[in-house]
Design an enzyme around this catalytic site. Sequence first.
Site, mmCIF file in Angstrom:
data_model
loop_
_atom_site.group_PDB
_atom_site.id
_atom_site.type_symbol
_atom_site.label_atom_id
_atom_site.label_comp_id
_atom_site.label_asym_id
_atom_site.label_seq_id
_atom_site.Cartn_x
_atom_site.Cartn_y
_atom_site.Cartn_z
ATOM 1 N N HIS A 123 0.763 -1.342 -0.107
ATOM 2 C CA HIS A 123 -0.011 0.040 0.087
ATOM 3 C C HIS A 123 0.729 1.327 -0.086
ATOM 4 C CE1 HIS A 123 -3.643 -2.258 0.512
ATOM 5 N NE2 HIS A 123 -3.225 -2.651 1.736
ATOM 6 N N ASP A 159 -2.334 -11.068 -2.168
ATOM 7 C CA ASP A 159 -2.860 -10.524 -0.869
ATOM 8 C C ASP A 159 -4.534 -10.149 -1.248
ATOM 9 O OD1 ASP A 159 -1.816 -9.109 1.748
ATOM 10 O OD2 ASP A 159 -3.492 -7.974 0.903
ATOM 11 N N HIS A 161 -6.097 -7.451 -0.296
ATOM 12 C CA HIS A 161 -6.053 -6.056 -0.786
ATOM 13 C C HIS A 161 -5.527 -5.836 -1.832
ATOM 14 C CE1 HIS A 161 -6.182 -6.535 4.080
ATOM 15 N NE2 HIS A 161 -7.588 -5.669 3.767
ATOM 16 N N ASP A 246 -4.240 -13.011 3.645
ATOM 17 C CA ASP A 246 -5.377 -12.528 4.348
ATOM 18 C C ASP A 246 -6.720 -12.860 3.362
ATOM 19 O OD1 ASP A 246 -4.350 -10.784 2.406
ATOM 20 O OD2 ASP A 246 -4.396 -9.150 4.039
HETATM 21 ZN ZN LIG Z 1 -3.756 -7.474 2.713
#
Ligand SMILES: [Zn+2]
Length: 342
Positions: A123, A159, A161, A246
């Site tokens: 991120h 991931d 996200h 995740d």
């Molecule tokens: Zn994540």
Amino acid sequence: MSIVIIHTERFAEHQTPPGHPERPERAEVMDVVAGRWKSRGVEVAPPSAATREQLLRVHDGDYLRRISETAGRSVKLDPDTYTSPESHEIALLAVGAAVQAVDHAMGGPERTALALVRPPGHHAERDRAMGFCLFNNVAVAAAHARASGAGKVAIVDYDVHHGNGTQHLFEDDPHVLYVSTHQFPYYPGTGAAGEVGRGAGSGFTVNLPLEVGAVDEDYQTVFAAVILPVLAQFKPDLVIVSAGFDAHERDPLAGMRLSTGAFAAMTAELRGVAERCCQGRMALVTEGGYDLQALAASLDAIAETLTGSPQPARWPRSGVASDRGRAAADAAARALAPFWRF
Ligand SMILES: [Zn+2]
């Protein structure tokens, strides 16, 4: 196939507030996994800090100064990104581990490295900490690979996200392909199928936005229909994996339903790409993964996949009917049709 795990127990010292998902117990799980593989004969190496020159390939100089000023202090950088007095030092080791993983993988054929790091990185933007991430570990690693002679680098990010930072850092670069599977809509909000890169990088960003609740078969579908065909046409000189766990069915942060076996299957698919395109050169760097049992099991599963002889991916069957994978694959294939054959 040689594999090295790059890891240090000092990642535990990147503390976060009590109850925060990016908690120190994640490092303890990584310690246990690294120790287990070391006892099985896998080389386990300590990381050294990334250099300013390596960081400046993707990060802004003023941003590096601002993060360095958090050394010795506890600072809240964004609504969910914190530092402890040691975070700056530990984050430099995390990104250094990702760089070392690339150096190992680029050092000869059939070389794989798995960097067990925290804090995560995908991120982090050029000039902004975000979503538990200070430096973009994988982006610095990819830029290092390019500077070390890799003509084309593929980053695959599973991931849960979307890796907004990684996408933005390479979206106009045709030499770095970014591929992401992620829950959508969800944090951080980016990663729609229509985001395909821009300028000379058009077509080199591949987003597979999956509706919450996706199962193993959905991920198998997007790999078969989009990810593997694009990677085969791109022909990377190195495969880098943003390995977040995740999307596991046990994870408390997100709503996907992957089994541990699906992480092994994705890793086997990507290892197959590396074997066919670039003599097995592959560097995996951890991202998220907040259920400790799932994190340990998934890390063991991917290490198992990387240390054995290459095998076709064996995707588990959830038995749950879902068209989430088909919908994501169709949307991505439509958006990417001008650039790739499906
Ligand atoms: Zn994540």
